[in-house]
Write an enzyme that holds these catalytic residues in place. Structure first.
Site, short mmCIF file in Angstrom:
data_model
loop_
_atom_site.label_atom_id
_atom_site.label_comp_id
_atom_site.label_asym_id
_atom_site.label_seq_id
_atom_site.Cartn_x
_atom_site.Cartn_y
_atom_site.Cartn_z
N LYS A 43 43.91 107.99 49.17
CA LYS A 43 44.92 107.81 50.23
C LYS A 43 44.27 107.89 51.62
CE LYS A 43 49.88 108.48 50.74
NZ LYS A 43 50.22 107.05 50.68
N1 PMP Z 1 50.18 103.58 45.60
C1 PMP Z 1 49.89 103.58 46.92
C2 PMP Z 1 48.79 102.70 47.42
C3 PMP Z 1 50.64 104.39 47.79
O1 PMP Z 1 50.36 104.39 49.11
C4 PMP Z 1 51.69 105.18 47.28
C5 PMP Z 1 52.54 106.00 48.21
N2 PMP Z 1 52.03 107.28 48.41
C6 PMP Z 1 51.93 105.16 45.90
C7 PMP Z 1 51.16 104.35 45.09
C8 PMP Z 1 52.97 106.04 45.28
O2 PMP Z 1 52.54 107.38 45.25
P1 PMP Z 1 53.58 108.58 45.34
O3 PMP Z 1 54.51 108.41 44.19
O4 PMP Z 1 52.76 109.80 45.22
O5 PMP Z 1 54.26 108.46 46.64
#
Ligand code: PMP
Length: 305
Positions: free
Chosen positions: A157
């Site tokens: 991230k």
């Molecule tokens: N993939 C990416 C590239 C993201 O930015 C996110 C958002 N955080 C997700 C998947 C989904 O992750 P989460 O369920 O932890 O928000």
């Protein structure tokens, strides 16, 4: 977008107007920051705000920061506590989105990760739906490829990596689609611009494994557990070929912002019957109850503000 009221900035909670960085800040130039995204859900009957899985989000956040050679004294527990303090000061009585950011704060020229100052900031804003058509999204397969773990790790991230997501999202939106699916270098399905992907095929729920350059989503993990526990479904992590989605029965995104978004068309091809399928519908309903504290079995996923 409504501006945040407060921010955690340089070790304390201040008014948003006071939380400013200089234009020479390292992270602004080189993308040397990592972020998180959490949701707070307002339960109007109980007049309470619930933050969804803050410890899991902050565990991932601190892992991301480690990939970028950052060092903090914070723990998932201390960051979760800080977030609650911030939300209490904000006093929102509606659904919110919480954005923590860890960044290289030096005002300096020089591409590197070492010998720099690391800072954390957090703010929250009111937030509703993210994908407009979340019961009937029409998506395209992006012509962009997902960044690889040995380029910029998707599991991190990392702010700079979201240039990839932004290219994917803008081209899809300008071409008239709601979102996009992104393929890995090998041509397997990875995820959306900022959400994970699930496919129901022959009664089995399938999602790409952590090694397909996905972000290891908290909503993904929660959905896998809810599908197994509440619907008795078999859930499998395995690579997905592009053409499998043309013949699957249901397809949906998961993510903090996207929640559970039903995909009913891919590049003008209908998915299943071309409308939201029963499993997606049931998972959406279960998820909505869980995040608002209406399912006692999953109260340990929630932090009350
Ligand atoms: N993939 C990416 C590239 C993201 O930015 C996110 C958002 N955080 C997700 C998947 C989904 O992750 P989460 O369920 O932890 O928000």
């Amino acid at each position: 977008m409504t501006l945040p009221k407060h921010a955690y900035f340089q070790g304390k909670i201040v008014s948003y107007a006071e939380a400013k960085v200089g234009i020479a800040t390292h992270a602004l130039h080189y993308g040397t920051a990592v972020f998180g995204g959490l949701r707070g859900y307002w339960n109007d009957e109980e007049k309470r705000l619930f933050v969804f899985r803050p410890l899991d989000h902050y565990r991932r956040f601190l892992h991301s920061s480690r990939i970028m050679c950052m060092q903090f004294e914070h723990t998932p527990e201390s960051l979760s506590k800080l977030t609650c303090e911030l939300l209490r000061q904000d006093g929102y009585q509606e659904d919110v989105y919480i954005r923590p950011l860890a960044y290289k704060a030096d005002e300096i020229i020089g591409v590197r990760l070492h010998d720099l100052t690391d800072e954390i900031t957090i703010y929250a804003i009111p937030f509703g739906q993210y994908v407009k058509n979340d019961t009937n999204a029409h998506v395209t397969v992006s012509s962009w490829r997902r960044i690889d773990d040995n380029m910029i790790p998707a599991r991190g991230k990392i702010s700079g990596a979201y240039a990839n997501s932004a290219l994917i999202k803008t081209d899809a939106t300008r071409a008239g689609f709601d979102e996009a699916l992104v393929l890995t270098q090998e041509g397997h399905l990875s995820e959306g611009s900022a959400m994970n992907i699930f496919m129901l095929r022959d009664g089995i729920l399938v999602t790409p494994p952590a090694t397909e350059n996905i972000l290891e989503g908290i909503t993904r993990r929660s959905t896998m557990e809810l599908a197994r526990q509440e619907l008795g479904l078999t859930v499998v992590e395995r690579p997905i070929d592009r053409t499998e989605i043309y013949i699957c029965d249901e397809l949906f995104f998961t993510g903090t912002a996207a929640q559970i978004t039903a995909i009913t068309k891919v590049d003008h091809r209908p998915i299943g019957k071309g409308e939201m399928g029963p499993v997606t519908g049931q998972l959406r309903a279960i998820f909505n109850d869980v995040v608002r504290g209406r399912n006692p079995k999953y109260l340990d996923w929630l932090q009350t503000v």
